[in-house]
Write an enzyme that holds these catalytic residues in place. Structure first.
Site, PDB file in Angstrom:
ATOM      1  N   ARG A  77    -119.032  93.099  35.745  1.00  0.00           N
ATOM      2  CA  ARG A  77    -118.535  91.945  36.483  1.00  0.00           C
ATOM      3  C   ARG A  77    -119.320  90.698  36.146  1.00  0.00           C
ATOM      4  O   ARG A  77    -120.550  90.757  35.969  1.00  0.00           O
ATOM      5  CB  ARG A  77    -118.678  92.166  38.002  1.00  0.00           C
ATOM      6  CG  ARG A  77    -117.551  92.972  38.620  1.00  0.00           C
ATOM      7  CD  ARG A  77    -116.219  92.212  38.543  1.00  0.00           C
ATOM      8  NE  ARG A  77    -115.115  93.033  39.022  1.00  0.00           N
ATOM      9  CZ  ARG A  77    -114.439  93.913  38.278  1.00  0.00           C
ATOM     10  NH1 ARG A  77    -114.728  94.088  37.007  1.00  0.00           N
ATOM     11  NH2 ARG A  77    -113.452  94.623  38.798  1.00  0.00           N
TER      12      ARG A  77
ATOM     13  N   GLU B  32    -113.004  83.500  36.495  1.00  0.00           N
ATOM     14  CA  GLU B  32    -112.055  83.889  35.428  1.00  0.00           C
ATOM     15  C   GLU B  32    -110.690  83.258  35.672  1.00  0.00           C
ATOM     16  O   GLU B  32    -110.161  83.416  36.783  1.00  0.00           O
ATOM     17  CB  GLU B  32    -111.934  85.421  35.378  1.00  0.00           C
ATOM     18  CG  GLU B  32    -113.242  86.081  34.954  1.00  0.00           C
ATOM     19  CD  GLU B  32    -113.167  87.613  34.931  1.00  0.00           C
ATOM     20  OE1 GLU B  32    -112.117  88.171  35.300  1.00  0.00           O
ATOM     21  OE2 GLU B  32    -114.148  88.240  34.555  1.00  0.00           O
TER      22      GLU B  32
ATOM     23  N   HIS C  43    -111.837  89.711  29.872  1.00  0.00           N
ATOM     24  CA  HIS C  43    -111.725  90.821  30.846  1.00  0.00           C
ATOM     25  C   HIS C  43    -110.709  91.868  30.370  1.00  0.00           C
ATOM     26  O   HIS C  43    -109.702  92.134  31.015  1.00  0.00           O
ATOM     27  CB  HIS C  43    -111.332  90.290  32.234  1.00  0.00           C
ATOM     28  CG  HIS C  43    -111.689  91.234  33.331  1.00  0.00           C
ATOM     29  ND1 HIS C  43    -112.051  90.817  34.594  1.00  0.00           N
ATOM     30  CD2 HIS C  43    -111.741  92.599  33.388  1.00  0.00           C
ATOM     31  CE1 HIS C  43    -112.298  91.858  35.367  1.00  0.00           C
ATOM     32  NE2 HIS C  43    -112.116  92.962  34.656  1.00  0.00           N
TER      33      HIS C  43
HETATM   34  N1  LIG Z   1    -114.315  95.128  32.613  1.00  0.00           N
HETATM   35  C1  LIG Z   1    -113.431  95.923  33.121  1.00  0.00           C
HETATM   36  O1  LIG Z   1    -112.246  95.777  32.860  1.00  0.00           O
HETATM   37  C2  LIG Z   1    -113.843  97.007  34.014  1.00  0.00           C
HETATM   38  C3  LIG Z   1    -114.947  96.893  34.781  1.00  0.00           C
HETATM   39  N2  LIG Z   1    -115.312  97.902  35.619  1.00  0.00           N
HETATM   40  C4  LIG Z   1    -116.498  97.712  36.434  1.00  0.00           C
HETATM   41  O2  LIG Z   1    -117.479  98.673  36.113  1.00  0.00           O
HETATM   42  C5  LIG Z   1    -118.361  98.807  37.188  1.00  0.00           C
HETATM   43  C6  LIG Z   1    -118.803 100.242  37.347  1.00  0.00           C
HETATM   44  O3  LIG Z   1    -117.716 101.071  37.611  1.00  0.00           O
HETATM   45  P1  LIG Z   1    -117.945 102.628  37.868  1.00  0.00           P
HETATM   46  O4  LIG Z   1    -118.831 103.192  36.835  1.00  0.00           O
HETATM   47  O5  LIG Z   1    -116.617 103.215  38.032  1.00  0.00           O
HETATM   48  O6  LIG Z   1    -118.707 102.599  39.251  1.00  0.00           O
HETATM   49  P2  LIG Z   1    -119.529 103.783  39.892  1.00  0.00           P
HETATM   50  O7  LIG Z   1    -119.540 103.517  41.334  1.00  0.00           O
HETATM   51  O8  LIG Z   1    -119.073 105.100  39.396  1.00  0.00           O
HETATM   52  O9  LIG Z   1    -120.997 103.526  39.327  1.00  0.00           O
HETATM   53  C7  LIG Z   1    -121.783 102.473  39.733  1.00  0.00           C
HETATM   54  C8  LIG Z   1    -123.224 102.925  39.626  1.00  0.00           C
HETATM   55  O10 LIG Z   1    -124.036 101.795  39.888  1.00  0.00           O
HETATM   56  C9  LIG Z   1    -125.170 102.250  40.587  1.00  0.00           C
HETATM   57  N3  LIG Z   1    -125.810 101.142  41.261  1.00  0.00           N
HETATM   58  C10 LIG Z   1    -125.404 100.475  42.367  1.00  0.00           C
HETATM   59  N4  LIG Z   1    -126.278  99.514  42.673  1.00  0.00           N
HETATM   60  C11 LIG Z   1    -127.252  99.556  41.741  1.00  0.00           C
HETATM   61  C12 LIG Z   1    -128.418  98.807  41.523  1.00  0.00           C
HETATM   62  N5  LIG Z   1    -128.774  97.797  42.322  1.00  0.00           N
HETATM   63  N6  LIG Z   1    -129.192  99.119  40.475  1.00  0.00           N
HETATM   64  C13 LIG Z   1    -128.859 100.115  39.655  1.00  0.00           C
HETATM   65  N7  LIG Z   1    -127.768 100.878  39.803  1.00  0.00           N
HETATM   66  C14 LIG Z   1    -126.971 100.586  40.847  1.00  0.00           C
HETATM   67  C15 LIG Z   1    -124.621 103.284  41.516  1.00  0.00           C
HETATM   68  O11 LIG Z   1    -125.623 104.170  41.957  1.00  0.00           O
HETATM   69  C16 LIG Z   1    -123.600 103.979  40.649  1.00  0.00           C
HETATM   70  O12 LIG Z   1    -124.153 105.101  40.003  1.00  0.00           O
HETATM   71  C17 LIG Z   1    -117.624  98.211  38.371  1.00  0.00           C
HETATM   72  O13 LIG Z   1    -118.156  96.967  38.667  1.00  0.00           O
HETATM   73  C18 LIG Z   1    -116.239  98.005  37.875  1.00  0.00           C
HETATM   74  O14 LIG Z   1    -115.585  96.981  38.479  1.00  0.00           O
HETATM   75  C19 LIG Z   1    -114.621  99.066  35.681  1.00  0.00           C
HETATM   76  C20 LIG Z   1    -113.497  99.237  34.949  1.00  0.00           C
HETATM   77  C21 LIG Z   1    -112.996  98.217  34.068  1.00  0.00           C
HETATM   78  O1  LIG Z   2    -110.979  98.106  37.203  1.00  0.00           O
HETATM   79  C1  LIG Z   2    -111.762  97.167  37.170  1.00  0.00           C
HETATM   80  O2  LIG Z   2    -112.778  97.074  37.864  1.00  0.00           O
HETATM   81  C2  LIG Z   2    -111.491  96.064  36.250  1.00  0.00           C
HETATM   82  O3  LIG Z   2    -112.306  95.194  36.136  1.00  0.00           O
HETATM   83  C3  LIG Z   2    -110.202  96.003  35.576  1.00  0.00           C
HETATM   84  O4  LIG Z   2    -109.670  94.766  35.871  1.00  0.00           O
HETATM   85  P1  LIG Z   2    -108.138  94.435  35.552  1.00  0.00           P
HETATM   86  O5  LIG Z   2    -107.333  95.385  36.339  1.00  0.00           O
HETATM   87  O6  LIG Z   2    -107.947  94.610  34.096  1.00  0.00           O
HETATM   88  O7  LIG Z   2    -107.928  93.036  35.996  1.00  0.00           O
END
Ligand SMILES: NC(=O)C1=CN([C@@H]2O[C@H](COP(=O)(O)OP(=O)(O)OC[C@H]3O[C@@H](n4cnc5c(N)ncnc54)[C@H](O)[C@@H]3O)[C@@H](O)[C@H]2O)C=CC1
Ligand SMILES: O=C(O)C(=O)COP(=O)(O)O
Length: 787
Positions: A443, A472, A494
């Site tokens: 993010r 964004e 993104h």
């Molecule tokens: N760019 C994109 O299109 C996408 C972005 N994302 C983003 O990826 C991120 C992670 O997603 P997931 O892996 O599914 O989440 P998740 O919940 O499975 O993993 C997050 C991890 O972060 C850890 N965490 C939380 N606070 C922390 C801190 N202060 N320091 C260190 N570790 C910490 C948690 O313990 C957890 O293991 C989310 O923000 C999500 O929105 C996800 C999918 C697509």
């Molecule tokens: O799943 C997430 O956290 C994402 O960041 C994906 O974002 P989007 O659905 O592609 O706008």
């Protein structure tokens, strides 16, 4: 107004596999309004005027399809064995007493079924005409399978997208349904079988006869795979490009909202969504949804926690490689006609250290892939699953500093929350190697964009791969825009989740959940609601109804508006089999809903699993729940579970004395308001009301009289009601509980010669009639409750 939500819940809550497979509720124009999930419904006794189409799939399997002969061998046999020929079995209108109506309506409707298989006879025989030809059966010989006129009703094949629910949209002929609707409403008005406000009317708006299906708003691009699922039962509106203000203006029409990361689901938007029941995030991050506001409003927020994980991880690897090998600069240079090689020498990732902040789903997937590239892996995540980390060869480091120092590549995969916002700023960047490269596919806002820009310009960080930005799309003068333009940055708009596969996954995932929620089921991945397994929910369903009735009965019977001090401390004791329920949250929520419904405008009352605890807290209501496994409950009472509600005046301090004091116990009991209920054959019953033992179904309008327990009282009340033209549906006499009668709260035995009379009333009882009952003839009190 038709309450489609209530209807769906009603149908769902009455599921019983032993009777009908499925119930469907249609609007007069033939659209499917509500259906039971997933496989059946018990007869809806005491729910006046529920109109439903029901059929039993197993009866209809193996029916040859009309065009089987034209199919090739294989196809024909598949069609015979797999595709149920869905047919209307019966149209049923359940009301407490009226079967006549049912028969008449069946007649009118069943005639217009096209090409259907004759339904099995079940219960009474449907007739061929509304006028009532007793000998005729459906379908009459000459119309079965041959209805080709405009008066036909067609069936379409079950949608394969609705897992268990064999969806078949029956298009009912409009004219007949209009007549049906009129007949039902006339009959209800005539017989007075209208129960409170939950009466099911056929029309949504009362004017044009078109009932609306629940509406879903999708203001962003969401893959059509899931949307197709929605279309079977919901009105799907894809409206891209709405401004925040426009969104707020239209959201009031919608029952569900499906978004990705672009739509800001603010408190104001949620508040404007008067009908909203669910916000679905077609992705992982819910930082664009005001979760607190949604929870307070009882709006369920769901996401797709798995659907795009792989896509995000792969995109991270793509940016990792692109930053290591200058891919985008090289590509741009080449496209501009240059051939630059020595300027664009990169680094290898093999043997380098990848430092991961946040070793959750994406972080671990990145780790596994990077491990395959020969990278050394370290991670900082205080909540990491250490065995999963070990299996991916990730070393967990205990401080961020340690991680920063070692990193050749740094990647962040935490959610954007208060503790992670700005977590990599100038201070952190300064601790890293000059050759280090950073990645952000999580993010915008995790990196301080100004600090990163400065570090890149100063050459203290070698490069960055960025997919997400604080704002964004970034405004032209933002630091984000400067980062995007920077030669050491590879940037994407993104795109982490933007793969065909991920979009398909998240779309199907959240759309399925929207359907579940709008049909009264629990979603799979609610972000702000407790998880309840469907099986468990089904078991609790009849008690959900009981608890709601008990709450409402309590408020109306014990706490009418004239009552001086409302009691706010309630004890719910679940006895028998119910004591082993995994969760009682739905019961808690239902009780609170019942308790508050009689004293709150329906507009402002949306109490459900999501917000029940918050609402109780806000209103200073304390509900204690306890469980009692009375082994012999079933043998002593004939039912397996019961619930007792006790409302108390003030908190009780723990008893100092260990010796029971019969007098003070009795006194306390007298101050307590108690209701006990149980469920039999999916129907709720009340078995105790205050000091009185009773047995009645808490439904409809009830006149509750307290009177001296002496002969003639029934006659007195019956006579007065009769004179006033009030019809009695049923009557139940409740004697005083023997223990209670012996000693009352004042210790003088007063009140032991009393009983309750509970009368089910068709229609209403005026204040005058009610007051006329109380007086010399031994009726001490008379009150009306509507349940
Ligand atoms: N760019 C994109 O299109 C996408 C972005 N994302 C983003 O990826 C991120 C992670 O997603 P997931 O892996 O599914 O989440 P998740 O919940 O499975 O993993 C997050 C991890 O972060 C850890 N965490 C939380 N606070 C922390 C801190 N202060 N320091 C260190 N570790 C910490 C948690 O313990 C957890 O293991 C989310 O923000 C999500 O929105 C996800 C999918 C697509
Ligand atoms: O799943 C997430 O956290 C994402 O960041 C994906 O974002 P989007 O659905 O592609 O706008």
């Amino acid at each position: 107004m038709l309450n489609a939500r209530a209807l769906t819940e009603l149908l769902t809550l009455n599921t019983d596999d032993t009777l009908c497979k499925q119930w469907w509720l249609m609007t007069p124009n033939g659209t499917l309004l509500a259906y039971s999930q997933p496989s059946g419904i018990k007869t809806l006794r005491n729910k006046a005027a529920v109109v439903a189409l029901s059929w039993q799939e197993h009866q209809l399997l193996m029916q040859p399809q009309p065009n089987d002969s034209e199919q090739d061998e294989d196809e024909a046999s598949t069609s015979r064995t797999r595709e149920p020929v869905v047919s209307l079995r019966a149209l049923t209108i359940e009301s407490t007493t009226s079967n006549v109506l049912t028969t008449r309506v069946q007649a009118g409707l069943l005639l217009s079924l096209e090409g259907g298989v004759p339904p099995r006879r079940h219960g009474f025989e449907p007739k061929t005409s509304a006028e009532g030809d007793d000998d005729a059966v459906y379908p009459p010989e000459d119309t079965a399978g041959a209805a080709t006129s405009s008066e036909e009703l067609t069936t379409s094949r079950p949608s394969s997208t609705m897992s268990n629910a064999a969806i078949s949209i029956l298009r009912l002929q409009r004219k007949k349904l209009d007549a049906l609707a009129d007949a039902i409403l006339d009959e209800l008005e005539r017989t007075g079988q209208i129960v409170g406000f939950t009466i099911v009317k056929l029309y949504e708006n009362g004017t044009n006869g078109h009932a609306a299906r629940p509406k879903v708003l999708i203001p962003e691009k969401v893959s059509p795979d899931g949307l197709k699922l929605l279309q079977a039962s919901l009105d799907v509106h894809e409206r891209k490009g709405l401004s925040p203000q426009e969104l707020e203006e239209v959201i009031g029409e919608y029952d569900a909202l499906i978004v990705r990361s672009e739509t800001k689901v603010t408190a104001a938007l949620l508040a404007a969504g008067k009908r909203l029941r669910v916000v679905a995030r077609a992705g992982v991050g819910v930082d664009n949804v005001d979760l607190d506001a949604a929870t307070k409003l009882g709006i369920i927020v769901v996401n797709s926690p798995q659907g795009n994980i792989n896509a995000a991880a792969e995109h991270t690897i793509a940016l990792l490689m692109a930053t290591a090998r200058n891919i985008d600069i090289a590509s741009a240079s080449l496209k501009s006609g240059k051939w630059e090689r020595s300027k664009l020498v990169g680094v290898e990732v093999k043997g380098k250290t990848l430092a991961i902040i946040g070793l959750g789903k994406v972080g671990l997937t990145v780790a596994r892939a990077a491990g395959g590239l020969g990278m050394d892996l370290i991670a900082f995540d205080p909540y990491a699953n250490t065995s999963l980390a070990a299996s991916a060869n990730v070393e967990i480091v205990s401080t961020m500093d340690e991680l920063l120092k070692q990193a050749d590549f740094l990647t962040i995969h935490t959610p954007l929350i208060a503790s992670t916002k700005g977590m990599i700023s100038a201070n952190e960047l300064a601790k890293m190697k000059k050759t280090a490269r950073v990645l952000n596919v999580a993010r915008g806002g995790m990196f301080d964009e100004a600090a990163l820009l400065e570090a890149l310009e100063a050459g203290t960080i070698a490069g960055a791969g960025i997919d997400v930005f604080t704002s964004e799309p970034p405004a032209p003068d933002d630091n984000a825009s400067k980062l995007i333009a920077h030669p050491k940055v590879v940037a994407t708009p993104h795109l982490g989740a933007s793969t065909v596969e991920a979009q398909e996954n998240v779309s199907i995932d959240v759309c399925t959940q929207v359907i579940s929620i709008l049909s009264g089921q629990m979603p799979r991945s609610a972000v702000n609601a407790p998880l309840i397994l469907p099986e468990e929910y089904r078991t609790l369903s009849p008690f959900v109804s009981l608890l709601e009735k008990m709450g409402s009965l309590y408020t109306q019977h014990f706490q009418p508006p004239s009552a001086s001090q409302p009691r706010k401390i309630f004890h719910l004791t679940y006895t028998g089999a119910l004591a082993s329920a995994q969760t009682t949250k739905p019961l808690f929520a239902a009780f609170l809903k019942g308790l508050l419904t009689p004293i709150t405008s329906s507009e402002s009352l949306n109490i459900n699993l999501v917000n029940a605890e918050i609402v109780a807290k806000e209103r200073g209501i304390l509900i204690n729940e306890s469980r009692s496994r009375e082994e012999d409950l079933e043998s002593s009472s004939g039912f397996a579970s019961s619930v007792t509600l006790t409302a108390r005046v003030a908190p009780r301090s723990p008893s100092v004395s260990r010796v029971p004091d019969p007098f003070s116990q009795a006194q306390k009991r007298d101050q307590d308001h108690t209701i006990t209920g149980f469920v039999s054959a999916n129907t709720p019953y009340i078995s105790r009301l205050g000091r009185f033992e009773c047995r009645f179904i808490p439904s409809g309008t009830l006149l509750i009289c307290r009177n001296f327990d002496s002969p003639g009282k029934i006659g007195v009340v019956g006579g007065r009601l009769g004179k006033a033209g009030v019809n009695i549906r049923f009557m139940s006499v409740a004697p005083i509980d023997e223990d209670e009668g012996e000693v009352d709260g004042k210790g003088n035995g007063e009140g032991k010669n009393e009983a309750l009379m509970i009368l089910g009333i068709a229609g209403s009882v005026s204040k005058e009639v009610k007051e006329s009952l109380v007086g010399e003839d031994g009726v001490l009190e008379a009150g009306v409750v509507v349940l």
